[in-house]
Scaffold this motif. Structure first.
Motif, short mmCIF file in Angstrom:
data_model
loop_
_atom_site.label_atom_id
_atom_site.label_comp_id
_atom_site.label_asym_id
_atom_site.label_seq_id
_atom_site.Cartn_x
_atom_site.Cartn_y
_atom_site.Cartn_z
N PRO A 1 -4.16 -11.13 8.25
CA PRO A 1 -4.49 -11.31 6.84
C PRO A 1 -3.77 -10.31 5.95
CG PRO A 1 -6.29 -10.22 7.99
CD PRO A 1 -5.30 -10.64 9.05
N ARG A 2 -3.61 -10.69 4.69
CA ARG A 2 -2.96 -9.78 3.74
C ARG A 2 -3.76 -8.50 3.55
NH1 ARG A 2 -0.73 -13.50 -1.29
NH2 ARG A 2 0.90 -14.61 -0.12
N SER A 3 -5.08 -8.60 3.72
CA SER A 3 -5.89 -7.39 3.56
C SER A 3 -5.48 -6.32 4.57
CB SER A 3 -7.37 -7.73 3.74
OG SER A 3 -7.63 -8.27 5.03
N ALA A 4 -5.07 -6.75 5.78
CA ALA A 4 -4.65 -5.78 6.80
C ALA A 4 -3.37 -5.07 6.38
CB ALA A 4 -4.46 -6.47 8.14
N SER A 5 -2.40 -5.83 5.83
CA SER A 5 -1.15 -5.20 5.41
C SER A 5 -1.37 -4.29 4.20
CB SER A 5 -0.09 -6.26 5.09
OG SER A 5 -0.51 -7.11 4.04
N HIS A 6 -2.26 -4.69 3.29
CA HIS A 6 -2.58 -3.81 2.15
C HIS A 6 -3.24 -2.52 2.63
CE1 HIS A 6 -1.44 -6.00 -1.45
NE2 HIS A 6 -1.86 -7.12 -0.90
N ASN A 7 -4.17 -2.65 3.59
CA ASN A 7 -4.79 -1.45 4.16
C ASN A 7 -3.74 -0.55 4.79
OD1 ASN A 7 -7.38 -2.15 3.43
ND2 ASN A 7 -7.88 -3.10 5.39
N ALA A 8 -2.82 -1.16 5.55
CA ALA A 8 -1.79 -0.38 6.24
C ALA A 8 -0.91 0.38 5.25
CB ALA A 8 -0.94 -1.29 7.12
N LEU A 9 -0.46 -0.29 4.19
CA LEU A 9 0.43 0.37 3.22
C LEU A 9 -0.31 1.44 2.43
CD1 LEU A 9 3.45 -0.14 2.60
CD2 LEU A 9 2.37 -1.82 4.09
N ARG A 10 -1.57 1.16 2.10
CA ARG A 10 -2.35 2.17 1.35
C ARG A 10 -2.52 3.43 2.20
NH1 ARG A 10 -7.45 -0.16 1.20
NH2 ARG A 10 -7.96 1.10 3.02
N GLU A 11 -2.88 3.26 3.48
CA GLU A 11 -3.08 4.42 4.35
C GLU A 11 -1.76 5.12 4.64
OE1 GLU A 11 -5.99 5.41 4.76
OE2 GLU A 11 -7.03 3.61 4.10
N LEU A 12 -0.68 4.35 4.79
CA LEU A 12 0.63 4.95 5.03
C LEU A 12 1.04 5.82 3.84
CD1 LEU A 12 3.15 5.15 6.81
CD2 LEU A 12 4.03 3.11 5.66
N PHE A 13 0.74 5.38 2.65
CA PHE A 13 1.08 6.17 1.46
C PHE A 13 0.36 7.52 1.49
CE2 PHE A 13 0.35 7.41 -2.99
CZ PHE A 13 1.65 7.44 -3.45
N HIS A 14 -0.94 7.51 1.83
CA HIS A 14 -1.68 8.77 1.92
C HIS A 14 -1.05 9.70 2.95
CE1 HIS A 14 -4.71 7.28 -0.72
NE2 HIS A 14 -5.22 6.41 0.12
N VAL A 15 -0.70 9.16 4.10
CA VAL A 15 -0.13 9.97 5.18
C VAL A 15 1.21 10.57 4.76
CG1 VAL A 15 0.91 9.85 7.47
CG2 VAL A 15 -1.33 8.83 7.07
N VAL A 16 2.04 9.76 4.14
CA VAL A 16 3.38 10.23 3.73
C VAL A 16 3.25 11.27 2.62
CG1 VAL A 16 5.59 9.53 2.74
CG2 VAL A 16 4.53 8.14 4.52
N VAL A 17 2.32 11.07 1.71
CA VAL A 17 2.09 12.08 0.66
C VAL A 17 1.72 13.42 1.29
CG1 VAL A 17 0.49 12.79 -1.16
CG2 VAL A 17 1.51 10.52 -1.23
N TRP A 18 0.79 13.39 2.23
CA TRP A 18 0.38 14.65 2.90
C TRP A 18 1.56 15.29 3.63
CZ3 TRP A 18 0.55 15.25 8.27
CH2 TRP A 18 0.09 16.49 8.73
N ALA A 19 2.28 14.49 4.40
CA ALA A 19 3.38 15.03 5.20
C ALA A 19 4.50 15.58 4.33
CB ALA A 19 3.91 13.96 6.15
N ALA A 20 4.86 14.83 3.30
CA ALA A 20 5.97 15.27 2.44
C ALA A 20 5.59 16.51 1.64
CB ALA A 20 6.38 14.14 1.51
#
Length: 566
Positions: free
Chosen positions: A102-121
């Motif tokens: 479902p699209r909800s899964a991809s939206h969840n994935a991108l939202r969480e990936l953004f948080h992770v990349v913000v922290w790492a960067a």
């Protein structure tokens, strides 16, 4: 423009995967989840390299993320580790799930990936002031991003599955250029230190823990086979609550095919102890029981710590690794009234007929009847530990306590030996050797620790074959061995009765082993020593043989040794 443009300069490879994930968020949710997981794996491996962290005993992503050295070296907060694990799970589901993602899964994935990349960067890039710590993932921006050329889903999945093999090849190549890599690491660390020291803005990014919690609970419930596609599954209204309106809303209700509640899930905020949800969950269970006539099994969780409470069976709350399937919950409810008291169920004397063997089984029965879920038997080698186990499983199955049992050993030879013994003494009970029959269904499963750990981590068609409630009994052979540091996840994951077997004298069994089986140090459930076995005529005493060697007789001189010996 994309949400991840701020890492283009420092991490072009990671940015490329993030951008691909973002480009597929609407048109191809499966590929979005797969590329989000790829981004995380590349990022985690980069941090291992950058910080010179010792790689763990296994090279897969789940181990890399959860290795204590990674958490310590990166100072990753719990919320980031949780997001990394969620992205790993979402990616694995996308690879193995045959149905549409479902699209909800991809939206969840991108939202969480953004948080992770913000922290790492913010913490590990050379341009921390360019990190948008004050912003959140922009779904509209992602939807407008131009899709990159699409690849066939099969090719993506094959590419993903081959990642570990490629990484091993990369490691071999990297070993040939270790000096250059060390120099590169030194240069990067110096540049990183200077950039981090010059940071001017604080990390006030909102990492949205509640959204991560909800996505994690949904994912674990999906893995247990709960579709959650009916409005009754979430926020179900109940009456009879002890408040002014008398009404309440249950976060999740897990319904049986007969329309009766099998379980409920009470979700609390991530920063709060899940135990705070215990009383609220009980009130919901009371209301559902009044409304339907059936008391559900209670789960309460903060998304990462889960507790099961089957108060209808008289058990206190206990930690669990996830959620039960519908069949497992239905069986747990039936057992409240159907299972028999073990002292009233005879033991097969043809399997375990010696007095000390019957005494050992009786001791375990007594513990189980008194709600003690773990037992430890200390029995001399050769006194028939495997026979006791087989007779116990036979008795528990006849009494309605055990449907499926797992026997764990630390060597292949012991697994094969146990399989032969089970098939000999319980010929009508399907026995599965998980070393050679991974896809076979049975009643008794026999495995080594590493094989079982790998099977726990496998997800097929978005569901786990071996969920936390799959086995009713786990038997640990050679329980004195120091396996818990590496394989303790197995015992924490399965919510089962637990029986340990060891030939180590009870006063030499370490305290950690007693603690695992919830026993006082030095006080096993039952013990039968070598001295007792010899006195009873079942075993013979050991005979010592004195031997010598050239080294013991003559010693060694350094200048007489070969180069290899030196």
């Amino acid at each position: 423009m994309g949400n991840f443009d701020f890492i283009t300069a420092d991490w072009p490879q990671i940015h490329n995967d993030c951008a691909r994930a973002e480009s597929y968020v609407i048109t191809d949710p499966r590929s979005a989840c797969i590329y989000a997981r790829r981004s995380v794996e590349t990022l985690v491996r980069h941090l291992y390299f950058l910080l010179d962290l010792a790689e763990p005993y296994r090279d897969d992503l789940v181990t890399l993320i959860n290795e204590p050295a990674f958490r310590t070296g990166t100072k990753a907060p719990d919320v980031i580790v949780r997001k990394l694990n969620l992205l790993r799970k979402l990616g694995n589901t996308a690879v193995h799930e045959s149905r549409d993602i479902p699209r909800s899964a991809s939206h969840n994935a991108l939202r969480e990936l953004f948080h992770v990349v913000v922290w790492a960067a913010y913490n590990f890039s050379t341009h921390p002031d360019q990190v948008p710590v004050g912003k959140q993932f922009d779904a509209k921006l992602a939807a407008q991003s131009a899709p990159l050329p699409r690849e066939a889903a099969a090719a993506l999945i094959d590419k993903f599955r081959a990642a570990d093999e490629r990484h091993r090849e990369e490691l071999a190549a990297r070993d040939n250029a270790i000096a250059e890599l060390e120099a590169e690491r030194t240069r990067l660390l110096a540049k990183l230190a200077a950039a981090q020291a010059a940071k001017t803005q604080p990390d006030d990014h909102d990492y949205k823990e509640s959204e991560t919690r909800d996505a994690y609970i949904d994912l674990l419930l999906h893995e247990a086979g709960w579709a959650l596609d009916n409005p009754r599954d979430r926020e179900f209204p109940v009456v009879g609550m002890p408040n002014e309106s008398g009404k309440g809303f249950v976060d999740y209700v897990l319904w049986g095919e007969d329309g009766l509640p099998l379980g409920l899930v009470e979700a609390k905020r991530t920063r709060r102890n899940p135990e705070e949800g215990q009383h609220q969950a009980k009130l919901y269970a009371d209301s559902l029981e009044q409304m339907t006539g059936q008391r559900p099994v209670i789960f309460y969780t903060n998304g990462y710590q889960h507790t099961i409470w089957d108060d209808g069976a008289g058990y206190p709350p206990r930690q669990v690794g996830g959620f039960y399937t519908a069949d497992e919950l239905a069986l747990a409810i039936r057992r409240r009234t159907a299972r028999k008291q073990l002292t009233h169920v005879p033991v097969n004397g043809d399997i375990a007929g010696r007095p000390y063997q019957r005494r050992a089984i009786a001791a375990i029965d007594h513990s189980l009847d008194h709600k003690q879920r773990s037992s430890l038997l200390v029995m001399a080698t050769g006194s028939g530990k495997t026979r006791v186990t087989i007779a116990l499983i036979d008795q528990l199955a006849k009494a309605g306590w055990v449907k499926r049992a797992l026997f764990l050993a630390d060597r292949t030879a012991l697994v094969n030996q146990a399989v032969s013994a089970f098939k000999q003494h319980l010929p009508n009970t399907p026995t599965v050797n998980l070393l050679t029959e991974k896809a076979t269904d049975g009643r008794v499963y026999v495995s080594t620790y590493p094989t079982m750990l790998n099977l726990i981590n496998e997800v097929d068609h978005a569901a786990r074959r071996f969920g936390p409630g799959y086995f009713d009994l786990v038997v640990v052979d050679e329980a004195h061995r120091s396996v818990y540091a590496k394989y303790g996840e197995i015992f924490a994951y399965f919510d089962s009765l637990l029986v340990g077997l060891t030939a180590t004298p009870k006063d030499q069994v370490d305290h950690n082993t007693y603690r695992l089986f919830e026993l006082e140090p030095g006080v096993p459930t039952d013990a039968y020593s070598l001295a007792e076995a010899v006195a009873d005529g079942y075993l013979v005493p050991a005979q010592s043989v004195s031997i010598s060697s050239k080294f013991l007789r003559q010693g060694a001189r350094y200048d007489e040794l070969s180069e290899a010996e030196k």
